[in-house]
Design an enzyme around this catalytic site. Structure first.
Site, PDB file in Angstrom:
ATOM      1  N   ARG A   3      43.331  46.581  65.536  1.00 37.50           N
ATOM      2  CA  ARG A   3      42.084  46.039  66.074  1.00 37.50           C
ATOM      3  C   ARG A   3      41.253  45.650  64.962  1.00 37.50           C
ATOM      4  O   ARG A   3      40.531  44.703  65.158  1.00 37.50           O
ATOM      5  CB  ARG A   3      41.536  46.888  67.113  1.00 37.50           C
ATOM      6  CG  ARG A   3      40.431  46.201  68.064  1.00 37.50           C
ATOM      7  CD  ARG A   3      39.712  47.138  68.804  1.00 37.50           C
ATOM      8  NE  ARG A   3      40.638  48.156  69.650  1.00 37.50           N
ATOM      9  CZ  ARG A   3      41.131  47.820  70.858  1.00 37.50           C
ATOM     10  NH1 ARG A   3      40.804  46.484  71.449  1.00 37.50           N
ATOM     11  NH2 ARG A   3      41.912  48.398  71.362  1.00 37.50           N
TER      12      ARG A   3
ATOM     13  N   ARG B  91      43.146  41.567  78.667  1.00 42.78           N
ATOM     14  CA  ARG B  91      42.292  42.967  78.495  1.00 42.78           C
ATOM     15  C   ARG B  91      41.259  43.123  79.573  1.00 42.78           C
ATOM     16  O   ARG B  91      40.966  44.301  80.096  1.00 42.78           O
ATOM     17  CB  ARG B  91      41.464  42.814  76.960  1.00 42.78           C
ATOM     18  CG  ARG B  91      42.527  42.998  75.866  1.00 42.78           C
ATOM     19  CD  ARG B  91      41.895  43.190  74.609  1.00 42.78           C
ATOM     20  NE  ARG B  91      41.143  44.470  74.219  1.00 42.78           N
ATOM     21  CZ  ARG B  91      40.170  44.599  74.459  1.00 42.78           C
ATOM     22  NH1 ARG B  91      39.304  43.701  74.743  1.00 42.78           N
ATOM     23  NH2 ARG B  91      39.521  45.666  74.364  1.00 42.78           N
TER      24      ARG B  91
ATOM     25  N   TYR C 174      42.058  46.628  81.191  1.00 40.46           N
ATOM     26  CA  TYR C 174      41.027  47.686  80.514  1.00 40.46           C
ATOM     27  C   TYR C 174      39.520  47.680  81.107  1.00 40.46           C
ATOM     28  O   TYR C 174      38.934  48.234  80.444  1.00 40.46           O
ATOM     29  CB  TYR C 174      40.910  47.746  79.162  1.00 40.46           C
ATOM     30  CG  TYR C 174      42.328  47.782  78.448  1.00 40.46           C
ATOM     31  CD1 TYR C 174      43.373  48.713  78.582  1.00 40.46           C
ATOM     32  CD2 TYR C 174      42.646  46.789  77.438  1.00 40.46           C
ATOM     33  CE1 TYR C 174      44.512  48.786  77.976  1.00 40.46           C
ATOM     34  CE2 TYR C 174      43.663  46.964  76.613  1.00 40.46           C
ATOM     35  CZ  TYR C 174      44.787  47.940  76.926  1.00 40.46           C
ATOM     36  OH  TYR C 174      45.973  47.849  76.246  1.00 40.46           O
TER      37      TYR C 174
ATOM     38  N   CYS D  40      46.506  33.239  90.186  1.00 39.72           N
ATOM     39  CA  CYS D  40      46.639  33.742  91.590  1.00 39.72           C
ATOM     40  C   CYS D  40      46.495  35.384  91.665  1.00 39.72           C
ATOM     41  O   CYS D  40      47.395  35.877  92.108  1.00 39.72           O
ATOM     42  CB  CYS D  40      47.409  33.175  92.511  1.00 39.72           C
ATOM     43  SG  CYS D  40      47.409  31.240  92.281  1.00 39.72           S
TER      44      CYS D  40
ATOM     45  N   TYR E  58      45.030  42.603  70.490  1.00 39.40           N
ATOM     46  CA  TYR E  58      45.562  42.624  72.081  1.00 39.40           C
ATOM     47  C   TYR E  58      45.207  41.535  72.968  1.00 39.40           C
ATOM     48  O   TYR E  58      44.938  41.788  73.717  1.00 39.40           O
ATOM     49  CB  TYR E  58      44.905  43.900  72.249  1.00 39.40           C
ATOM     50  CG  TYR E  58      45.371  45.271  71.286  1.00 39.40           C
ATOM     51  CD1 TYR E  58      46.755  45.554  71.276  1.00 39.40           C
ATOM     52  CD2 TYR E  58      44.371  45.868  70.454  1.00 39.40           C
ATOM     53  CE1 TYR E  58      46.932  46.637  70.261  1.00 39.40           C
ATOM     54  CE2 TYR E  58      44.758  46.471  69.574  1.00 39.40           C
ATOM     55  CZ  TYR E  58      46.158  47.147  69.431  1.00 39.40           C
ATOM     56  OH  TYR E  58      46.561  48.112  68.508  1.00 39.40           O
TER      57      TYR E  58
HETATM   58  C1  LIG Z   1      48.529  50.804  68.471  1.00 40.24           C
HETATM   59  C2  LIG Z   1      48.623  51.669  67.189  1.00 40.24           C
HETATM   60  C3  LIG Z   1      47.895  51.839  66.017  1.00 40.24           C
HETATM   61  C4  LIG Z   1      46.741  50.732  66.052  1.00 40.24           C
HETATM   62  O1  LIG Z   1      45.706  50.941  66.905  1.00 40.24           O
HETATM   63  P1  LIG Z   1      44.322  49.810  66.702  1.00 40.24           P
HETATM   64  O2  LIG Z   1      43.512  50.785  68.085  1.00 40.24           O
HETATM   65  O3  LIG Z   1      44.739  48.598  66.862  1.00 40.24           O
HETATM   66  O4  LIG Z   1      43.876  50.278  65.349  1.00 40.24           O
HETATM   67  C5  LIG Z   1      48.043  52.648  65.087  1.00 40.24           C
HETATM   68  N1  LIG Z   1      49.242  53.481  64.936  1.00 40.24           N
HETATM   69  C6  LIG Z   1      49.932  53.562  66.343  1.00 40.24           C
HETATM   70  C7  LIG Z   1      50.988  54.570  66.268  1.00 40.24           C
HETATM   71  C8  LIG Z   1      49.896  52.873  67.406  1.00 40.24           C
HETATM   72  O5  LIG Z   1      50.363  52.798  68.250  1.00 40.24           O
END
Ligand SMILES: *Cc1c(COP(=O)(O)O)cnc(C)c1O
Length: 445
Positions: free
Chosen positions: A288, A324, A328, A355, A384
């Site tokens: 992210r 998202r 979430y 829908c 995401y």
């Molecule tokens: C999803 C994930 C990340 C990255 O997470 P971010 O929140 O996007 O930084 C890093 N390592 C593992 C093992 C993950 O599953």
């Protein structure tokens, strides 16, 4: 005249918001791209991605940590190519992500394979390609990796992803490091697996990994998790095991609205304090943080209507394009790209056409008067977002576009319903005893 997109946010509208949360999109430019490619579409700034990578790698260089991008945040090939050319490695969680990374030109030696449920087929492929590291998440997976490596005559570079039992203090659906979460090896099993590895020539035990969650805004859980790792390294070394590498995971949060976001310099300081003196090769795996702020989902207002007390703006992007908010409760800042009527102080519930009652992006205040044909953009939608899109309601996956210096490049063309329907055509009955059809075997191991 260039006018930057006016950012409206459902929670606050302080002046610092636009800078903090998002690339400064040029609204004229985005509006012309919208006319050229049609809405909805994702637009990304390659410069913002490159800047994020440079900022992170610079902050981490004093602790000597390398960066592997978590592909699941956004696996677009052009984004992978961009990051790879800058020197970034990749963290993958599926065979599909491995194919993407390899296709983008990432050397296998810069790929870390994470994930709680790797299939035998995916493990074999990763070993054959020669990935840098496989992060194993259970004793059962450890033995399976060893068996597969043995059968291939290869040695598997394995790190154990441990569950440090730390609360990442983030959304329950993206918290991954608490005892009872499905992720990682229990602390009590780690020493035994290092012991077992010593007896299996096909396993090269290279270290430990943690990943405690995503969208982490308060960095103190990192301090606790890395503290647990450091203690574990010291214990393992006392027992005679080498622990050459530590994978510190991802999860660094970004500001989606008025909340503050942590600085990577602070994270680097925590790394230095906790695990910096152990002599381990360090890696972080953010997804992210590298791409989230670099993207926006641009969408057209289709209708406005009254619903009880509220005025709704119905847009042509839905929860299938950006899930998202529905998944979430996330709220993306909203940017106004083009508004025919202008004005301010209007409040709208912004909803999609899908829908489902959960197809709501949020309630946004202080918007101009919206009308059909106006363009708005959900900001901070680089991570995401496109990668979680679906075709629910038979809605085609939308295009993804790089925009840079008055030019644009479609980095994923719009999928057509015809292409999707083709997978469902010319189907035939066959005898179960003849086994699965060849094109379906892939999923079967
Ligand atoms: C999803 C994930 C990340 C990255 O997470 P971010 O929140 O996007 O930084 C890093 N390592 C593992 C093992 C993950 O599953």
């Amino acid at each position: 005249m260039n006018k930057h997109i006016d950012v409206k946010n459902s929670r606050a509208n302080d002046a610092g918001l636009a800078k903090n949360t998002q690339i400064e999109l040029d609204s004229n430019c985005i509006s012309m791209v919208a006319d050229a490619v049609g809405t909805p579409f994702y637009c990304y700034s390659p410069e913002v991605i490159a800047q994020a990578y440079e900022e992170l790698s610079t902050a981490l260089s004093p602790v000597g940590a390398s960066v592997c991008y978590a592909v699941k945040a956004n696996g677009n090939l052009s984004i992978l190519q961009l990051l790879s050319r800058l020197g970034c490695g990749m963290d993958i969680v599926s065979g599909g992500e491995m194919e993407r990374a390899l296709e983008a030109g990432v050397p296998a030696s810069r790929i870390i394979f994470s994930g709680v449920g790797k299939s035998p087929r995916e493990i074999a492929r990763a070993l054959t390609e020669g990935v840098h590291q496989i992060n194993v998440e259970s004793p059962a997976e450890f033995h399976l990796v060893a068996d597969i490596a043995a059968s291939l005559g290869l040695r598997a570079p394995v790190a154990l992803r441990v569950n440090p039992d730390v609360d990442a203090q983030t959304h329950a659906k993206i918290s991954t490091g608490k005892k009872g979460d499905k992720f990682g090896v229990a602390l009590g099993d780690v020493a035994g697996l290092f012991e077992a590895a010593a007896g299996r020539a096909e396993i090269e035990m290279v270290g430990l990994a943690v990943h405690i969650g995503s969208q982490i805004l308060d960095l103190s859980p990192y301090r606790r998790a890395y503290g647990v790792l450091a203690d574990l390294v010291r214990d393992l070394r006392t027992q005679g095991h080498a622990v050459p590498r530590l994978d510190l995971g991802g999860g660094i949060g970004i500001a989606y609205g008025d909340q503050g976001a942590p600085s990577v310099a602070e994270l680097a300081a925590i790394i230095a304090e906790t695990v910096g003196g152990l002599g381990c090769a360090l890696t972080v795996e953010p997804g992210r943080w590298l791409v989230g702020r670099a993207g926006a989902l641009v969408t057209t207002v289709l209708y406005t209507k009254e619903a009880g007390e509220r005025t709704l703006a119905i847009v042509d992007a839905g929860m299938n394009d950006l899930v998202r908010p529905a998944l979430y409760g996330a709220v993306h800042p909203l940017g106004v790209v083009r508004s025919a009527r202008g004005g301010e102080g209007q409040s709208y519930g912004v909803v999609g056409p899908v829908c489902e009652s959960s197809d709501i992006f949020g309630v946004y205040d202080d918007l101009p008067q919206l009308a059909a044909g106006d363009l708005v953009a959900f900001l901070c939608a680089g991570a995401y977002s496109a990668s979680m899109a679906s075709t629910y309601n038979a809605r085609d996956l939308v295009p993804e576009v790089f925009v840079s210096n008055g030019r644009f490049r479609i980095v994923r063309r719009r999928q057509t319903t015809r292409e999707l329907m083709a997978l469902e055509k010319d189907t035939v009955w066959q005898d179960v005893e003849s086994g699965p059809a060849p094109e379906n075997r892939k999923g079967i191991a």
